[in-house]
Design a protein around this motif. Structure first.
Motif, PDB file in Angstrom:
ATOM      1  N   ARG A 206      -5.332 -16.057   2.505  1.00  0.00           N
ATOM      2  CA  ARG A 206      -5.986 -15.895   1.545  1.00  0.00           C
ATOM      3  C   ARG A 206      -5.401 -16.943   0.059  1.00  0.00           C
ATOM      4  NH1 ARG A 206     -10.356 -12.503  -0.471  1.00  0.00           N
ATOM      5  NH2 ARG A 206     -10.227 -11.515   1.462  1.00  0.00           N
ATOM      6  N   GLN A 207      -4.274 -16.269  -0.101  1.00  0.00           N
ATOM      7  CA  GLN A 207      -3.379 -16.753  -1.015  1.00  0.00           C
ATOM      8  C   GLN A 207      -3.479 -18.280  -1.053  1.00  0.00           C
ATOM      9  OE1 GLN A 207       0.204 -14.709  -0.688  1.00  0.00           O
ATOM     10  NE2 GLN A 207      -0.454 -12.801  -1.902  1.00  0.00           N
ATOM     11  N   ARG A 208      -3.239 -18.903   0.050  1.00  0.00           N
ATOM     12  CA  ARG A 208      -3.097 -20.256   0.119  1.00  0.00           C
ATOM     13  C   ARG A 208      -4.427 -21.116  -0.195  1.00  0.00           C
ATOM     14  NH1 ARG A 208       1.069 -23.064   2.913  1.00  0.00           N
ATOM     15  NH2 ARG A 208       2.251 -21.587   1.825  1.00  0.00           N
ATOM     16  N   LEU A 209      -5.472 -20.549   0.397  1.00  0.00           N
ATOM     17  CA  LEU A 209      -6.814 -21.136   0.446  1.00  0.00           C
ATOM     18  C   LEU A 209      -7.445 -21.092  -1.157  1.00  0.00           C
ATOM     19  CD1 LEU A 209      -8.988 -22.540   2.131  1.00  0.00           C
ATOM     20  CD2 LEU A 209     -10.220 -20.171   2.310  1.00  0.00           C
ATOM     21  N   GLN A 210      -7.030 -20.038  -1.658  1.00  0.00           N
ATOM     22  CA  GLN A 210      -7.303 -19.562  -3.206  1.00  0.00           C
ATOM     23  C   GLN A 210      -6.692 -20.778  -4.003  1.00  0.00           C
ATOM     24  OE1 GLN A 210      -9.175 -16.366  -3.581  1.00  0.00           O
ATOM     25  NE2 GLN A 210     -10.074 -17.929  -5.151  1.00  0.00           N
ATOM     26  N   LYS A 211      -5.268 -20.876  -3.836  1.00  0.00           N
ATOM     27  CA  LYS A 211      -4.659 -21.640  -4.588  1.00  0.00           C
ATOM     28  C   LYS A 211      -5.160 -23.143  -4.547  1.00  0.00           C
ATOM     29  CE  LYS A 211       0.055 -23.005  -6.176  1.00  0.00           C
ATOM     30  NZ  LYS A 211      -0.083 -22.592  -7.452  1.00  0.00           N
ATOM     31  N   LEU A 212      -5.147 -23.824  -3.297  1.00  0.00           N
ATOM     32  CA  LEU A 212      -5.300 -25.082  -3.198  1.00  0.00           C
ATOM     33  C   LEU A 212      -6.813 -25.711  -2.947  1.00  0.00           C
ATOM     34  CD1 LEU A 212      -2.543 -25.590  -0.408  1.00  0.00           C
ATOM     35  CD2 LEU A 212      -2.412 -26.164  -2.807  1.00  0.00           C
ATOM     36  N   VAL A 213      -7.599 -24.566  -2.567  1.00  0.00           N
ATOM     37  CA  VAL A 213      -9.107 -25.115  -2.457  1.00  0.00           C
ATOM     38  C   VAL A 213     -10.168 -24.380  -3.165  1.00  0.00           C
ATOM     39  CG1 VAL A 213     -10.785 -25.502  -0.656  1.00  0.00           C
ATOM     40  CG2 VAL A 213      -8.496 -25.802   0.032  1.00  0.00           C
ATOM     41  N   ALA A 214     -10.173 -22.949  -3.105  1.00  0.00           N
ATOM     42  CA  ALA A 214     -11.207 -22.122  -3.588  1.00  0.00           C
ATOM     43  C   ALA A 214     -10.943 -22.033  -5.298  1.00  0.00           C
ATOM     44  CB  ALA A 214     -11.303 -20.826  -2.968  1.00  0.00           C
ATOM     45  N   ARG A 215      -9.713 -22.342  -5.722  1.00  0.00           N
ATOM     46  CA  ARG A 215      -9.512 -21.693  -7.234  1.00  0.00           C
ATOM     47  C   ARG A 215     -10.065 -20.639  -7.439  1.00  0.00           C
ATOM     48  NH1 ARG A 215      -5.623 -25.626  -7.079  1.00  0.00           N
ATOM     49  NH2 ARG A 215      -6.615 -27.803  -6.453  1.00  0.00           N
ATOM     50  N   ASP A 216     -11.102 -20.589  -8.574  1.00  0.00           N
ATOM     51  CA  ASP A 216     -11.625 -19.388  -9.016  1.00  0.00           C
ATOM     52  C   ASP A 216     -12.715 -18.842  -8.133  1.00  0.00           C
ATOM     53  OD1 ASP A 216     -10.206 -19.697 -11.325  1.00  0.00           O
ATOM     54  OD2 ASP A 216     -11.543 -21.153 -12.525  1.00  0.00           O
ATOM     55  N   ALA A 217     -13.235 -19.311  -6.976  1.00  0.00           N
ATOM     56  CA  ALA A 217     -14.357 -18.914  -6.319  1.00  0.00           C
ATOM     57  C   ALA A 217     -13.618 -17.699  -5.429  1.00  0.00           C
ATOM     58  CB  ALA A 217     -14.999 -19.856  -5.323  1.00  0.00           C
ATOM     59  N   PRO A 218     -14.418 -16.639  -5.455  1.00  0.00           N
ATOM     60  CA  PRO A 218     -13.917 -15.475  -4.713  1.00  0.00           C
ATOM     61  C   PRO A 218     -13.998 -15.876  -3.017  1.00  0.00           C
ATOM     62  CG  PRO A 218     -16.172 -15.072  -5.332  1.00  0.00           C
ATOM     63  CD  PRO A 218     -15.773 -16.257  -5.927  1.00  0.00           C
ATOM     64  N   LEU A 219     -13.145 -15.531  -2.323  1.00  0.00           N
ATOM     65  CA  LEU A 219     -13.332 -15.521  -0.978  1.00  0.00           C
ATOM     66  C   LEU A 219     -13.865 -14.124  -0.091  1.00  0.00           C
ATOM     67  CD1 LEU A 219     -10.106 -17.619  -0.494  1.00  0.00           C
ATOM     68  CD2 LEU A 219     -12.224 -18.257  -0.479  1.00  0.00           C
ATOM     69  N   PHE A 220     -14.421 -14.306   1.079  1.00  0.00           N
ATOM     70  CA  PHE A 220     -14.994 -13.245   1.926  1.00  0.00           C
ATOM     71  C   PHE A 220     -14.392 -13.565   3.219  1.00  0.00           C
ATOM     72  CE2 PHE A 220     -17.918 -13.713  -1.453  1.00  0.00           C
ATOM     73  CZ  PHE A 220     -18.037 -12.286  -1.887  1.00  0.00           C
ATOM     74  N   GLU A 221     -13.826 -12.400   3.908  1.00  0.00           N
ATOM     75  CA  GLU A 221     -13.161 -12.696   5.095  1.00  0.00           C
ATOM     76  C   GLU A 221     -13.990 -12.446   6.322  1.00  0.00           C
ATOM     77  OE1 GLU A 221      -9.245 -10.760   7.511  1.00  0.00           O
ATOM     78  OE2 GLU A 221     -10.001  -9.596   5.519  1.00  0.00           O
ATOM     79  N   VAL A 222     -13.800 -13.134   7.366  1.00  0.00           N
ATOM     80  CA  VAL A 222     -14.770 -13.197   8.527  1.00  0.00           C
ATOM     81  C   VAL A 222     -13.518 -13.121   9.752  1.00  0.00           C
ATOM     82  CG1 VAL A 222     -14.832 -15.568   8.577  1.00  0.00           C
ATOM     83  CG2 VAL A 222     -16.348 -14.340   9.898  1.00  0.00           C
ATOM     84  N   ALA A 223     -13.921 -12.274  10.737  1.00  0.00           N
ATOM     85  CA  ALA A 223     -13.099 -12.389  11.860  1.00  0.00           C
ATOM     86  C   ALA A 223     -14.040 -11.851  13.099  1.00  0.00           C
ATOM     87  CB  ALA A 223     -12.031 -11.258  11.519  1.00  0.00           C
ATOM     88  N   GLY A 224     -13.585 -12.233  14.284  1.00  0.00           N
ATOM     89  CA  GLY A 224     -14.133 -11.751  15.427  1.00  0.00           C
ATOM     90  C   GLY A 224     -13.472 -12.182  16.605  1.00  0.00           C
ATOM     91  N   GLU A 225     -13.564 -11.672  17.753  1.00  0.00           N
ATOM     92  CA  GLU A 225     -12.845 -12.229  19.092  1.00  0.00           C
ATOM     93  C   GLU A 225     -13.698 -11.826  20.186  1.00  0.00           C
ATOM     94  OE1 GLU A 225     -10.172  -8.009  18.980  1.00  0.00           O
ATOM     95  OE2 GLU A 225      -9.476  -9.840  19.567  1.00  0.00           O
ATOM     96  N   THR A 226     -13.483 -12.474  21.326  1.00  0.00           N
ATOM     97  CA  THR A 226     -14.179 -12.497  22.637  1.00  0.00           C
ATOM     98  C   THR A 226     -12.821 -12.318  23.801  1.00  0.00           C
ATOM     99  OG1 THR A 226     -14.092 -14.843  23.260  1.00  0.00           O
ATOM    100  CG2 THR A 226     -16.218 -13.719  21.977  1.00  0.00           C
TER     101      THR A 226
END
Length: 593
Positions: A206-226
């Protein structure tokens, strides 16, 4: 008579190989940084000059190489990552071909310095055009440093196709961001012409994506598995969407890929919440057993093949759709800082204090309508694949966002003006009614309540060989959709029944489109996408259009229906449904704040 077929010289063969691997400075950097990551580096530094044409230098603190290994690494098809044929079927490293270093060296002046742990000194090699000019000892820390100077100095035809230094530096930066997002546990720095453009320390995804791409946009987590696939990542709200796919970061086992199956599944999931021509900002990390995916498709390794393509597609689509169905911005346009997960958690996600018009996703729609009286009509639309672990959903609020608004009136007989405690809300009544009708129709499908109509005079379809084969193979699925196609000999079929919803439309064209998509994409993805196309078209033509006066009761009923459905921020054709003007913004306009 002398032979006309000649064996290429080693130098020419290396230059041909370089043409596949070394397209521009950014592709050189990709290969060198991936080698550093495979070597266990936790700190990678990149320095370029003149967009990478004059200098590319990659330094890392990986395990380094001995003198013998450094010399062998510059030979074609020399690698430490494959030992036998079996290894090629389960590749777990980023590099494996053994072509990158010799290919890069053949079109540049390359200097390699490396020292392995426990060695007294390092080794320095200098090559020019792929030819070793010197081998000396050197002092350095454990790790490897590779300097590529004067790229394409001996292949001027390739050199002239490079763009300006600024453009090439931009491509390098994009490449470094893709690599850095993939490995948040590794520190990266990027310097161009003596100016540091970014530096990131080890942290979370999350920190990496926020700093390099998202900037000020909030981020929502997604996860799932089979059983054979796990998905994790983050996505940003619709207002952060881009006009290109540049902000879509998709990874297979840590490798950045641009795969059609993955991108189709992502776009299908985001379709209800994004305008057409816009692409989401997201990072999706897919982990799959190496034997389930073939990365040995192209030298650049951007393309992959999945052994179970449909399962991968449907899992990605289902996991993203579930996360998006719980996104709080759908009604309010505001995005509280909360995270959503597509796997069960003992701690429920925090609820926003603001009222929203959001209704739960596919799972809740199924639960609501499964309680309805059974219908003789067959089930035509399956819920998300059973192999995706569902998320416990919460009951919807009693009063939704739109129902709580106070109706002010109508503007130009086309827009509904409302107010909340803190904003003026403008609603496009046609787009809103179209979205509501689309969702209601889709819920009917989920509730098994679609009706089929037999045609008094059947339509005759002359199909291609591929379409005819598809019609035969998917006869049962088409029947569940209310479409009956009967063979009439050869490639001729008779269309004897269609859903009531499309009885008065160009039904032959719809059936042909469905067969075409089934032929190209496979039944699961095609049925979802074509069904949505069909319902959105019916919805558009079955609701109020253009200027249409509404009384207060009709406007309030539309607002209530907006809250009763799985509402989204745009109509099925991508137009916004509502726009919010905060009171503070109005106050600033009139200079009251």
């Amino acid at each position: 008579m002398p032979s006309r077929i000649k064996i290429l010289s080693e130098s020419l063969a290396n230059k041909i190989a370089a043409g596949e691997v070394v397209e521009r400075p950014a592709s050189v950097i990709k290969e060198l940084v991936e080698n550093a990551l495979d070597a266990g580096a936790t700190d990678i530094r990149l320095e370029i000059a003149a967009g990478g044409r004059r200098l590319i230098r990659v330094s890392d603190n990986g395990h380094g190489m001995s003198r013998e290994d450094a010399l062998l690494a510059l030979e074609r098809h020399a690698t430490s990552k494959l030992l036998c044929d079996r290894d090629l079927e389960a590749i777990s490293t980023l590099g494996f071909r053994g072509e990158a270093l010799p290919s890069i060296a053949s079109v540049s002046r390359l200097r390699l310095k490396s020292r392995e742990n426990g060695a007294v000194e390092g080794t320095e090699l200098y090559l020019e055009g792929g030819v070793v000019r010197s081998v000396t000892a050197c002092g350095m820390a454990v790790g490897t440093e590779i300097s590529v100077e004067h790229l394409f100095f001996n292949t001027p035809a390739r050199l002239k196709f490079l763009r300006s230094a600024q453009t090439e530096a931009g491509h390098v930066g994009d490449q470094m961001v893709r690599l850095a997002v993939a490995r948040p546990d590794v520190a990266f720095s990027y310097t161009s012409d003596g100016r540091e453009l970014f530096r990131v320390t080890a942290g979370t995804a999350r920190q990496r994506l926020q700093k390099l791409v998202a900037r000020d946009a909030p981020l929502f987590e997604v996860a799932g598995e089979t059983a054979v696939l796990s998905i994790s990542g983050f996505f940003a709200p619709p207002h952060a969407a881009r006009s290109t796919t540049a902000a879509m970061f998709t990874y297979i086992n840590g490798r950045f890929v641009r795969d059609k199956v993955v991108q189709h599944a992502v776009m299908q999931a985001f379709r209800p919440v994004l305008e057409r021509g816009r692409y989401p900002l997201l990072a999706l990390f897919i982990k799959i057993p190496p034997e389930e995916v073939d990365v040995n498709v192209h030298p650049t390794k951007h393309e992959v093949r999945f052994r179970r393509q449909h399962q991968v597609h449907d899992t990605i689509h289902a996991v993203l759709s579930e996360a998006l169905s719980r996104s709080p911005w759908l009604a309010t346009g505001r995005v509280p800082e909360i995270a959503a997960s597509a796997v069960p958690s003992p701690v429920p996600a925090p609820r926003t204090a603001e009222p929203t018009g959001h209704r739960a996703g596919v799972q809740q729609a199924l639960e609501r309508f499964m309680a309805a009286p059974p219908s003789a009509a067959p089930r035509i639309h399956e819920p998300p694949p059973a192999y995706v672990r569902p998320v416990p959903t919460e009951p919807p609020p009693q009063t939704g966002y739109f129902s709580a608004l106070t109706v002010i009136g109508q503007f130009q007989a086309a827009y509904i003006l409302c107010q909340s405690e803190t904003a003026l809300v403008i609603i496009d009544q046609h787009a809103a009614a179209e979205r509501v009708r689309f969702q209601e129709l889709r819920q009917r499908v989920l509730a098994h309540r679609i009706e089929s109509q037999r045609l008094l005079i059947p339509d005759t379809l002359e199909l291609s060989f591929a379409e005819a084969d598809t019609a035969r193979r998917y006869h049962g699925e088409l029947g569940r959709l209310g479409i009956e196609l009967e063979p009439f000999g050869g490639q001729t079929f008779m269309l004897t029944a269609v859903p009531v919803l499309v009885a008065d439309t160009d039904r032959v064209r719809l059936v042909r489109d469905l067969l075409e998509e089934l032929t190209g994409l496979g039944k699961s993805s095609a049925f979802d996408s074509v069904l949505d196309d069909l319902l959105s078209r019916i919805a558009c033509h079955s609701v109020i259009r253009g200027a249409h006066p509404l009384d207060r009761r009709q406007m309030e009923e539309l607002l209530r229906r907006m809250d009763r459905t799985d509402f989204a921020a745009h109509c099925p054709h991508g137009r916004p449904v509502s726009h919010e003007l905060p009171l503070s913004e109005i106050g600033r306009f009139f200079k009251r704040t």
